[in-house]
Design a protein around this motif. Sequence first.
Motif, PDB file in Angstrom:
ATOM      1  N   CYS A   1       0.860  -1.183   0.000  1.00  0.00           N
ATOM      2  CA  CYS A   1       0.000   0.000   0.000  1.00  0.00           C
ATOM      3  C   CYS A   1       0.898   1.237   0.000  1.00  0.00           C
ATOM      4  N   PRO A   2       0.793   2.098  -0.998  1.00  0.00           N
ATOM      5  CA  PRO A   2       1.658   3.273  -1.084  1.00  0.00           C
ATOM      6  C   PRO A   2       1.442   4.248   0.075  1.00  0.00           C
ATOM      7  N   LEU A   3       0.266   4.228   0.695  1.00  0.00           N
ATOM      8  CA  LEU A   3      -0.003   5.172   1.791  1.00  0.00           C
ATOM      9  C   LEU A   3       0.592   4.702   3.102  1.00  0.00           C
ATOM     10  N   THR A   4       0.397   3.435   3.450  1.00  0.00           N
ATOM     11  CA  THR A   4       0.810   2.951   4.764  1.00  0.00           C
ATOM     12  C   THR A   4       2.101   2.143   4.709  1.00  0.00           C
ATOM     13  N   GLY A   5       2.549   1.794   3.507  1.00  0.00           N
ATOM     14  CA  GLY A   5       3.754   0.988   3.388  1.00  0.00           C
ATOM     15  C   GLY A   5       3.580  -0.462   3.794  1.00  0.00           C
ATOM     16  N   GLN A   6       2.346  -0.898   4.010  1.00  0.00           N
ATOM     17  CA  GLN A   6       2.103  -2.274   4.456  1.00  0.00           C
ATOM     18  C   GLN A   6       1.696  -3.174   3.296  1.00  0.00           C
ATOM     19  N   PRO A   7       1.953  -4.485   3.434  1.00  0.00           N
ATOM     20  CA  PRO A   7       1.601  -5.413   2.353  1.00  0.00           C
ATOM     21  C   PRO A   7       0.086  -5.503   2.151  1.00  0.00           C
ATOM     22  N   ASP A   8      -0.322  -5.608   0.922  1.00  0.00           N
ATOM     23  CA  ASP A   8      -1.710  -5.883   0.549  1.00  0.00           C
ATOM     24  C   ASP A   8      -1.766  -7.236  -0.146  1.00  0.00           C
ATOM     25  N   PHE A   9      -2.894  -7.909  -0.051  1.00  0.00           N
ATOM     26  CA  PHE A   9      -3.092  -9.203  -0.703  1.00  0.00           C
ATOM     27  C   PHE A   9      -4.364  -9.137  -1.534  1.00  0.00           C
ATOM     28  N   ALA A  10      -4.386  -9.891  -2.653  1.00  0.00           N
ATOM     29  CA  ALA A  10      -5.590  -9.911  -3.479  1.00  0.00           C
ATOM     30  C   ALA A  10      -5.705 -11.235  -4.218  1.00  0.00           C
ATOM     31  N   HIS A  11      -6.901 -11.501  -4.657  1.00  0.00           N
ATOM     32  CA  HIS A  11      -7.220 -12.652  -5.511  1.00  0.00           C
ATOM     33  C   HIS A  11      -7.663 -12.096  -6.857  1.00  0.00           C
ATOM     34  N   PHE A  12      -6.940 -12.465  -7.929  1.00  0.00           N
ATOM     35  CA  PHE A  12      -7.274 -11.972  -9.269  1.00  0.00           C
ATOM     36  C   PHE A  12      -7.958 -13.054 -10.099  1.00  0.00           C
ATOM     37  N   THR A  13      -8.977 -12.649 -10.841  1.00  0.00           N
ATOM     38  CA  THR A  13      -9.579 -13.504 -11.858  1.00  0.00           C
ATOM     39  C   THR A  13      -9.463 -12.794 -13.199  1.00  0.00           C
ATOM     40  N   ILE A  14      -8.953 -13.500 -14.197  1.00  0.00           N
ATOM     41  CA  ILE A  14      -8.780 -12.936 -15.536  1.00  0.00           C
ATOM     42  C   ILE A  14      -9.637 -13.744 -16.509  1.00  0.00           C
ATOM     43  N   ASP A  15     -10.630 -13.099 -17.116  1.00  0.00           N
ATOM     44  CA  ASP A  15     -11.478 -13.742 -18.130  1.00  0.00           C
ATOM     45  C   ASP A  15     -11.109 -13.161 -19.474  1.00  0.00           C
ATOM     46  N   CYS A  16     -10.831 -14.000 -20.432  1.00  0.00           N
ATOM     47  CA  CYS A  16     -10.274 -13.494 -21.682  1.00  0.00           C
ATOM     48  C   CYS A  16     -10.862 -14.218 -22.896  1.00  0.00           C
ATOM     49  N   ILE A  17     -11.242 -13.458 -23.922  1.00  0.00           N
ATOM     50  CA  ILE A  17     -11.559 -14.022 -25.235  1.00  0.00           C
ATOM     51  C   ILE A  17     -10.408 -13.622 -26.145  1.00  0.00           C
ATOM     52  N   ALA A  18      -9.522 -14.583 -26.411  1.00  0.00           N
ATOM     53  CA  ALA A  18      -8.284 -14.278 -27.134  1.00  0.00           C
ATOM     54  C   ALA A  18      -8.571 -13.963 -28.607  1.00  0.00           C
ATOM     55  N   ASP A  19      -7.612 -13.289 -29.226  1.00  0.00           N
ATOM     56  CA  ASP A  19      -7.721 -13.063 -30.674  1.00  0.00           C
ATOM     57  C   ASP A  19      -6.648 -13.936 -31.354  1.00  0.00           C
ATOM     58  N   LYS A  20      -5.495 -13.388 -31.630  1.00  0.00           N
ATOM     59  CA  LYS A  20      -4.443 -14.182 -32.292  1.00  0.00           C
ATOM     60  C   LYS A  20      -3.555 -14.886 -31.281  1.00  0.00           C
ATOM     61  N   LEU A  21      -3.472 -14.339 -30.062  1.00  0.00           N
ATOM     62  CA  LEU A  21      -2.498 -14.833 -29.084  1.00  0.00           C
ATOM     63  C   LEU A  21      -3.166 -15.192 -27.753  1.00  0.00           C
ATOM     64  N   CYS A  22      -2.556 -16.128 -27.052  1.00  0.00           N
ATOM     65  CA  CYS A  22      -2.977 -16.472 -25.690  1.00  0.00           C
ATOM     66  C   CYS A  22      -1.816 -16.207 -24.732  1.00  0.00           C
ATOM     67  N   ILE A  23      -2.162 -16.032 -23.446  1.00  0.00           N
ATOM     68  CA  ILE A  23      -1.142 -15.836 -22.414  1.00  0.00           C
ATOM     69  C   ILE A  23      -0.691 -17.196 -21.897  1.00  0.00           C
ATOM     70  N   GLU A  24       0.629 -17.371 -21.783  1.00  0.00           N
ATOM     71  CA  GLU A  24       1.168 -18.634 -21.286  1.00  0.00           C
ATOM     72  C   GLU A  24       1.126 -18.628 -19.760  1.00  0.00           C
ATOM     73  N   LEU A  25       0.712 -19.765 -19.184  1.00  0.00           N
ATOM     74  CA  LEU A  25       0.412 -19.859 -17.756  1.00  0.00           C
ATOM     75  C   LEU A  25       1.608 -19.538 -16.865  1.00  0.00           C
ATOM     76  N   LYS A  26       2.763 -20.082 -17.160  1.00  0.00           N
ATOM     77  CA  LYS A  26       3.887 -19.915 -16.240  1.00  0.00           C
ATOM     78  C   LYS A  26       4.374 -18.467 -16.220  1.00  0.00           C
ATOM     79  N   SER A  27       4.388 -17.849 -17.393  1.00  0.00           N
ATOM     80  CA  SER A  27       4.828 -16.451 -17.423  1.00  0.00           C
ATOM     81  C   SER A  27       3.801 -15.564 -16.710  1.00  0.00           C
ATOM     82  N   LEU A  28       2.548 -15.956 -16.725  1.00  0.00           N
ATOM     83  CA  LEU A  28       1.527 -15.200 -15.981  1.00  0.00           C
ATOM     84  C   LEU A  28       1.865 -15.225 -14.493  1.00  0.00           C
TER      85      LEU A  28
END
Lengths: 154, 154, 154, 154, 154, 154, 154, 154, 154, 154
Positions: free
Chosen positions: E49-76
């Motif tokens: 957190c830029p204000l308090t300097g303390q760690p923040d945690f989150a859970h991300f969900t990414i929903d994607c309809i790809a066009d020509k390319l897909c994201i590779e899992l390990k690099s994600l």
Amino acid sequence: MAKPISVSTRAKPATPPSAPSRSLDVFPNPAPERDYVIQFQVPEFTCFCPLTGQPDFAHFTIDCIADKLCIELKSLKMYMWSYRNDGAFHEKVTNDILTDMVKAINPRYIRITAKWYVRGGIYTNVVVDHRKKGWKPAPKVDLPQLGPETGMLG
Amino acid sequence: MAKPISVSTRAKPATPPSAPSRSLDVFPNPAPERDYVIQFQVPEFTCFCPLTGQPDFAHFTIDCIADKLCIELKSLKMYMWSYRNDGAFHEKVTNDILTDMVKAINPRYIRITAKWYVRGGIYTNVVVDHRKKGWKPAPKVDLPQLGPETGMLG
Amino acid sequence: MAKPISVSTRAKPATPPSAPSRSLDVFPNPAPERDYVIQFQVPEFTCFCPLTGQPDFAHFTIDCIADKLCIELKSLKMYMWSYRNDGAFHEKVTNDILTDMVKAINPRYIRITAKWYVRGGIYTNVVVDHRKKGWKPAPKVDLPQLGPETGMLG
Amino acid sequence: MAKPISVSTRAKPATPPSAPSRSLDVFPNPAPERDYVIQFQVPEFTCFCPLTGQPDFAHFTIDCIADKLCIELKSLKMYMWSYRNDGAFHEKVTNDILTDMVKAINPRYIRITAKWYVRGGIYTNVVVDHRKKGWKPAPKVDLPQLGPETGMLG
Amino acid sequence: MAKPISVSTRAKPATPPSAPSRSLDVFPNPAPERDYVIQFQVPEFTCFCPLTGQPDFAHFTIDCIADKLCIELKSLKMYMWSYRNDGAFHEKVTNDILTDMVKAINPRYIRITAKWYVRGGIYTNVVVDHRKKGWKPAPKVDLPQLGPETGMLG
Amino acid sequence: MAKPISVSTRAKPATPPSAPSRSLDVFPNPAPERDYVIQFQVPEFTCFCPLTGQPDFAHFTIDCIADKLCIELKSLKMYMWSYRNDGAFHEKVTNDILTDMVKAINPRYIRITAKWYVRGGIYTNVVVDHRKKGWKPAPKVDLPQLGPETGMLG
Amino acid sequence: MAKPISVSTRAKPATPPSAPSRSLDVFPNPAPERDYVIQFQVPEFTCFCPLTGQPDFAHFTIDCIADKLCIELKSLKMYMWSYRNDGAFHEKVTNDILTDMVKAINPRYIRITAKWYVRGGIYTNVVVDHRKKGWKPAPKVDLPQLGPETGMLG
Amino acid sequence: MAKPISVSTRAKPATPPSAPSRSLDVFPNPAPERDYVIQFQVPEFTCFCPLTGQPDFAHFTIDCIADKLCIELKSLKMYMWSYRNDGAFHEKVTNDILTDMVKAINPRYIRITAKWYVRGGIYTNVVVDHRKKGWKPAPKVDLPQLGPETGMLG
Amino acid sequence: MAKPISVSTRAKPATPPSAPSRSLDVFPNPAPERDYVIQFQVPEFTCFCPLTGQPDFAHFTIDCIADKLCIELKSLKMYMWSYRNDGAFHEKVTNDILTDMVKAINPRYIRITAKWYVRGGIYTNVVVDHRKKGWKPAPKVDLPQLGPETGMLG
Amino acid sequence: MAKPISVSTRAKPATPPSAPSRSLDVFPNPAPERDYVIQFQVPEFTCFCPLTGQPDFAHFTIDCIADKLCIELKSLKMYMWSYRNDGAFHEKVTNDILTDMVKAINPRYIRITAKWYVRGGIYTNVVVDHRKKGWKPAPKVDLPQLGPETGMLG
Ligand SMILES: [Ca+2]
Ligand SMILES: [Ca+2]
Ligand SMILES: [Ca+2]
Ligand SMILES: [Ca+2]
Ligand SMILES: [Ca+2]
Ligand SMILES: [Ca+2]
Ligand SMILES: [Ca+2]
Ligand SMILES: [Ca+2]
Ligand SMILES: [Ca+2]
Ligand SMILES: [Ca+2]
Ligand SMILES: [Ca+2]
Ligand SMILES: [Ca+2]
Ligand SMILES: [Ca+2]
Ligand SMILES: [Ca+2]
Ligand SMILES: [Ca+2]
Ligand SMILES: [Ca+2]
């Protein structure tokens, strides 16, 4: 214990037992001026698999917008019971029950959801519906979906 | 115990074991006059990761509006089993299975949802669908979503 | 975006793929002065049914109070993978895995819980344990069982 | 699609259908040197109510510590099926099934839990057990009860 | 135990440890002829957190309809890790990650859902999406929402 | 709106940000005459895997029966944060944290439950406890386990 | 539809309606040689609060180890109904119902759990039990607590 | 324990305690070029019932599509706290809070959901929204609703 | 204990008990300029079955977009109570309550969902709505459906 | 609508509002001859943190085996309310409430479970109990733990 308790012995009931029956009792829709939904959930359904000869089990949900007639609850139970000794494929019997319901009450709309118990490691669900010719649902009012709130932790 | 019980020893069944197979059995849709949904849930799927050579596991859900043909349950099991020794990327194999299903029954609509077990701390799900050229879903009747009610506290 | 992003193409990893193996790596228990519990949950296990020749799936839980040695996580994965092409009855394979674990680390206590996927409409679970001769658990301190509290409604 | 798919038509299986049977197949306990638990969950059970003549449904759980013999899964299915056309009170049939199991495998310990579907607005559960004369359970090692952890929010 | 077990000691792996990186690997979409959804769930994200300097945690969900390319899992995984030592406001970092994804694969559609752990007694969620210019989703086929059915009581 | 609302712009807080620290603040137990339980649930813990160099995440639960001293909540947060850049094996770090807690407050009893996020498809949990020499728990009063009841259907 | 369906109109049943009654029917315990548990869950109970004159609602669970007699299900329903117009404090009525049950069947053991709907923001539960003089439970065999497993993701 | 632990005594913090305040801090929307959703869940809200003088409790959810400004989290906490000693009807206070939010940040869209704790056996929820004149939501992309998948049994 | 506690004996309240009543109190809508939703959940409803003479139980949910008037909570409780001694078919009483509500407050929109306890093994739900002539809902803003997130494992 | 509905306007109740009070009303235990459990769940508790001056929230559960006296429900509500403006540390206030309850009714046994809302990302629970000198619980009869069964799929 304001009222004293009395104790007696279990006896067989006088009424003869009810029986399965491929018939449905109906009664007049008490509010035909409205499109409203009656939902029955029937967790106790069993028939036979025509291929293997073994019993199958399913959970049925019936969603119905009645027109002139409604289905009476007790006869519905007897009707579902009537499949107990029939051979019936999952897809066909779900369609057949829909056809019977339409014949019995000719509803504005009816949907039947059959959730069959797992066979061969695969779970099969079948969903069939029918709408009366010319009937159109009123555009739905989209309300927020709020679960049963409690104020309890957890 | 009205009927006495008898006890015997387990024996090998006479029928030869079934086998995995990249084929699908089909049967005529018993209600082609209606658009209705058949859903299969297949929790037992495994193949290999082409990059790491390690086994992958997934849970498949197949939602289908059949046209002239339906997929037979047991052959579906054998078909899913046939991937057990194949290398298959998550995105590609989900699409391939869709393509095979379309080839087998040419349905009005089919959707495949593959939920892959966690890899590298990330959970991957893939959802693919296909609709027959010219087919359009009937406008859906929006029913209230009611959970399985019980009358039980909690 | 303080740091700019770069994009490249997926390449095969240089390391050869890992392989299944009926072996287990071990390491010294970092706290042998205490009786404490290590639990592994292994949701990805598959083998074959010796009677029908069809694949079986199970979820394994391993609860262990180590003595001098602990089981290394990655080798546990390879070990569980090594059953993939074996024929194995539910009751026997669960006992065999217990025997292997005892051989590998000779723990003070170990319990294996195998939850097998439904077969023939019946769900089978097998729970096996082993305790080292002469080892006795310290009398347990019975703490209140409190779920993960949130302050959230519902 | 490395392997091409083939499509054929559903045919009746050659094997005659299996049949219900008041008998149980058994096999030798593969680990008689240990007290371990085999649990069967049988969600598909139906019989008749002797008073009303109507079908009843129940979910059975069988927990067993075998001695010399184990119950074979497929015959268990046929055995449970054999009650389909019997009249049976909740309390009595649960006890009868226990008696049959004891007769078939004479286990060190067995417990049967029958959860009957609601009747008259009341849910009835019956739990019966039997332990072999002279058998005593080893004092249980009390492990922490940990749910299936995921690292997922929610 | 058909195959004997062998036991060895844990050793450091030869491969150097992977490292966080503000880069993403991509690969060609294996089914660009279809609009289909790839969903990643990433429960392990932390920044400051830029204000308090303390760690923040989150859970991300990414929903994607790809066009020509897909994201590779390990690099994600490496990409998400690269935020570990960054200061980042909830709203801004969610938008920044979206921007990076768009830059990497220019998808037809992408949505990012970030669920941040509670701060000050308040739970914050941020949902951002992007659609490619000119792309329109096919009208969705509304299937019944059926939970994973089991045939188990409860 | 009885009280009018005022609106201003976000400013950096005057207090310097708090910092991670391998120290723990304590305060006198307000009820040392009783054995009672204080439970902390800490869902935000991260460190590094010494083998792979990658971040690990865990959820810690600390159950404590204090003696003369209690652990102060805010310093507990800073203490847990202090592992963020450390390499730490699952089994060892759970034991180390227990040792630190014992050093800090010398409690009558303490148990630490660490639930680590999935790695290699396997979920690892570690449970460690310590009891003060000579301390014995009072025999527990076994109350019925009642969930949070609501009177709501479902 | 092998069997044609017939449709008729709902009629009043011939049997006179059943009535509430402070009496209980009993029948001989079919397995008095065993200590086994019969559990009734009664979600439909209502009476009046003597202080405020308003209706109260509760969910009752009755766990019973019968001796010579068992409680008949239908009379239990009528008995619970008989409180509908009574004024009854939570603590007293739960004890009174226990006393009545003991009078009716003199069981080896009986426990009554009453979960009352929220009043004044507070949820009240009352748990009362009774054991026959001289009766002692056999030491319990502690089986692993396994939930209903499914093989379904989620 | 690489780093030794130090132990000190709890002290009062130097900063004066924060205070409730009917004001809201704002900051510039970091991505005004997009319509995206910020959701706050506020489980800690209490005020008084103007009719009975008793405390009420509620859980608030705020869904917001910001325009030029966003609401700062800490000031939101102070703002919600400011109702602690106010008398406030359920319907009115939910509307008033919406009005305040609109005044503070003039968002493109905002919805407030207040779930009030049960009173008189009835659960009340209020849902209010506001959209900026001329603003229209982009047509939504309908993604499949996938729960957090785990690969765990159950 | 800063403040000493005092203890006294329970006394009957001076106020006469409230009573059931087929009337509804109303109050002016505090925000008639907006279309917003008030939801009441009423888990305590009971009446009689006209066919069998036995008590029925239901859980009612009332969703309402008020116009000039709102329903007062306490009178709603009394109103629902007033059905306690009435005979009422499921379908008809749900419609009647809707009609009464419309008469009392003439809302822009109202929907009533009645979930009846199981009868004859079948669960019945009835959903009825009414919209004011000429009223149209504003097109709904479709927000992401996010559950109550916690950051807790499991 | 057999009975016509009447509609009136909301009025202030004649009774003066109830008030918080550090006192508890008691009444004679209606069944002192038995050891039985009364459980109160109080989800609405708030006080202040003495360190930060900010409001805290908690959910209290009180399990009690009364001796001569019971706690009256309404006075319990007023008592819990009385902490609303007090500063109170988590550990101390839970102990103080226990001490007050003991003073008020001198029970055979009492346990208080306080689940505090998250602070600083950490969830704190405190569990305190007291048993009367010389009182011992009867050895508990261990019944099977059966959830509320329904016969519904899922
Ligand atoms: Ca909880
Ligand atoms: Ca509950
Ligand atoms: Ca909650
Ligand atoms: Ca909820
Ligand atoms: Ca969630
Ligand atoms: Ca959670
Ligand atoms: Ca179920
Ligand atoms: Ca259950
Ligand atoms: Ca419920
Ligand atoms: Ca429900
Ligand atoms: Ca699962
Ligand atoms: Ca899921
Ligand atoms: Ca489970
Ligand atoms: Ca979770
Ligand atoms: Ca868990
Ligand atoms: Ca389900």
